[in-house]
Enzyme design. Structure first.
Site, PDB file in Angstrom:
ATOM      1  N   ASP A 231       0.858  -1.186   0.000  1.00 40.34           N
ATOM      2  CA  ASP A 231       0.000   0.000   0.000  1.00 40.34           C
ATOM      3  C   ASP A 231       0.893   1.233   0.000  1.00 40.34           C
ATOM      4  O   ASP A 231       2.080   1.163   0.318  1.00 40.34           O
ATOM      5  CB  ASP A 231      -0.955   0.013   1.193  1.00 40.34           C
ATOM      6  CG  ASP A 231      -0.355  -0.596   2.455  1.00 40.34           C
ATOM      7  OD1 ASP A 231       0.881  -0.696   2.546  1.00 40.34           O
ATOM      8  OD2 ASP A 231      -1.116  -0.951   3.358  1.00 40.34           O
TER       9      ASP A 231
ATOM     10  N   GLU B 125      -5.898   3.213   3.567  1.00 39.01           N
ATOM     11  CA  GLU B 125      -6.323   3.733   4.871  1.00 39.01           C
ATOM     12  C   GLU B 125      -7.828   4.008   4.942  1.00 39.01           C
ATOM     13  O   GLU B 125      -8.439   3.868   6.000  1.00 39.01           O
ATOM     14  CB  GLU B 125      -5.548   5.007   5.218  1.00 39.01           C
ATOM     15  CG  GLU B 125      -4.062   4.789   5.484  1.00 39.01           C
ATOM     16  CD  GLU B 125      -3.781   3.977   6.735  1.00 39.01           C
ATOM     17  OE1 GLU B 125      -4.717   3.584   7.440  1.00 39.01           O
ATOM     18  OE2 GLU B 125      -2.593   3.719   7.007  1.00 39.01           O
TER      19      GLU B 125
END
Length: 445
Positions: A101, A171
């Site tokens: 990520d 997130e």
């Protein structure tokens, strides 16, 4: 500081000395990573100093794309936000997907590091906010790049297709969903395995954590608008106070997990935000609540949602509100499903890690109630076994001090969270590369 760095530099050596004899390929990865480490730490600091918020990772994504192109990956960009995928074909064999990520968090960094972030960005509400890699995605990306470099450098030692996925917007839970809506699994060879790691804020650098089966929870972001009948603060009897009603609802929600959910089923309800009213002496017409709901079972998730609806409606009616003024409840999409590690794949990787790092450095860790949209890589029409593992990221001296003194370490999403770059990065590359090599069939099982 000089003494500290000397001690740290010995940690990977100690780790590898405790491990079992390694294959030639794994040894090549370790030697290559040692030679590359100065470059990798420079990359890590660059990423740490220049974080970008979810869906704004344009520059970060560009760095990942350039790294993969330099290594002769076929790169597809803009695949779901700023997500990208690199494909390296190396003969006939399994397809192994490795995911990282890229996004950071709206926090002001308070670590005091010489390379601390001073970056700012615009959040979803349009506000200018400080930005920090408080969840270690900069570590993840550095390991990702180091693994890609190492595996391509020793490509004669394995056969198959290596797929590297750099995902946007983890997130807020959007990134993986956006990638799959953009056709990720239709754009690449179907993976035989998908693996990822996440740094851990309580585990010593140089160690690996694992969990077969339930690994991270599902996450729902719920919004509740509590209606009322506003009026003068001096005459509450002429109103239906949504602030009081909200307080009653919040307290009632606390009994859902404690009294309605099977105690053997993990579940969390957190009210993270309450907004209502503007001045001291006016009772407002409404209050807005924001909740996060976490569980592992779809049945428990539905039970929690139903209980919140029921309690909210009953308390609103009890307060005297009409049916058209009952609380309005919505859940943000997409919901983040629970991350369930494939048991066979996890056990296979644990064997690899134990061989590499020694049994004492491979730790089984209980399930966590945090969420991760890597879960989606297992939940598509094309079924793919997944495994995410923990990467220790904390100075062992700090972990020891925390245990001895009973003090808490900075957590993920903390403004003071500061991973120890070495040996965290080296361990992450060794673990991820060793896992991939095994899945490609290059390491004795």
């Amino acid at each position: 500081m000089k003494v500290l760095y000397i001690i740290i530099s010995l940690l990977p050596v100690v780790t590898f000395l405790n491990a079992q004899p390694r294959s030639a390929a794994v040894k090549q990865v370790e030697d290559y990573t040692t030679k590359q480490y100065t470059s990798l730490e420079k990359l890590y600091r660059q990423l740490h100093e220049n974080p970008e918020l979810s869906l704004h990772e344009e520059k970060t994504s560009g760095i990942m794309a350039r790294e993969l192109r330099t290594l002769n990956f076929d790169v597809i960009e803009k695949l779901g936000g700023h997500g990208l995928v690199g494909i390296f074909r190396n003969g006939k064999g399994p397809t192994v997907l490795i995911r990282t990520d890229m996004d950071a968090l709206p926090l002001e960094e308070k670590t005091g590091l010489p390379y601390a972030s001073t970056a700012r960005g615009v959040n979803a509400a349009g506000a200018n906010v400080p930005v920090m890699h408080a969840c270690g995605h900069d570590i993840h990306m550095t390991v990702f790049v180091g693994t890609a470099r190492a595996l391509t450098a020793i490509r004669k030692q394995w056969k198959g297709t290596l797929v590297m996925v750099a995902q946007s917007s983890e997130e807020n839970g959007f990134g993986a969903d956006l990638m799959f809506k953009a056709g990720l699994y239709d754009s690449i060879p179907t993976p035989d395995y998908a693996i990822a790691l996440h740094d851990n804020a309580t585990l010593e650098a140089g160690k690996i954590g694992y969990r077969a089966g339930a690994f991270m929870a599902s996450v729902d972001m719920m919004n509740i608008t509590v209606h009322g009948k506003g009026g003068h603060g001096a005459a509450p009897h002429t109103t239906i106070d949504p602030v009081v009603l909200s307080a009653e609802m919040i307290m009632a929600f606390q009994t859902i997990v404690s009294r309605e959910i099977n105690p053997l089923e993990p579940a969390v309800i957190t009210v993270g935000s309450i907004h209502g009213g503007a001045v001291h002496n006016i009772i407002p017409d409404e209050v807005k609540l924001q909740l996060t709901l976490r569980s592992y079972s779809p049945e428990v998730r539905q039970q929690i949602i139903a209980a919140i609806h029921k309690k909210s409606e009953h308390l609103a009616l009890q307060a005297g509100l009409s049916p058209d003024k009952l609380p309005e409840i919505t859940i943000n999409e997409p919901q983040t499903p629970a991350t369930i590690n494939d048991t066979d794949l996890t056990n296979r990787l644990v064997h690899v890690f134990t061989q590499q790092f020694g049994k004492e450095n491979v730790v089984e860790i209980p399930p966590a109630m945090v969420g991760e949209d890597f879960s989606r890589f297992a939940l598509q029409d094309k079924k793919v076994p997944i495994c995410m593992f923990w990467l220790g990221a904390v100075d062992p001296a700090l972990v020891k001090k925390s245990k001895e003194q009973g003090t808490a370490l900075p957590s993920l999403h903390s403004s003071t969270f500061a991973p120890l770059p070495e040996p965290t990065i080296k361990t992450g590359i060794a673990a991820m590369s060793g896992a991939a090599l095994n899945l490609f069939g290059s390491v004795i099982r």
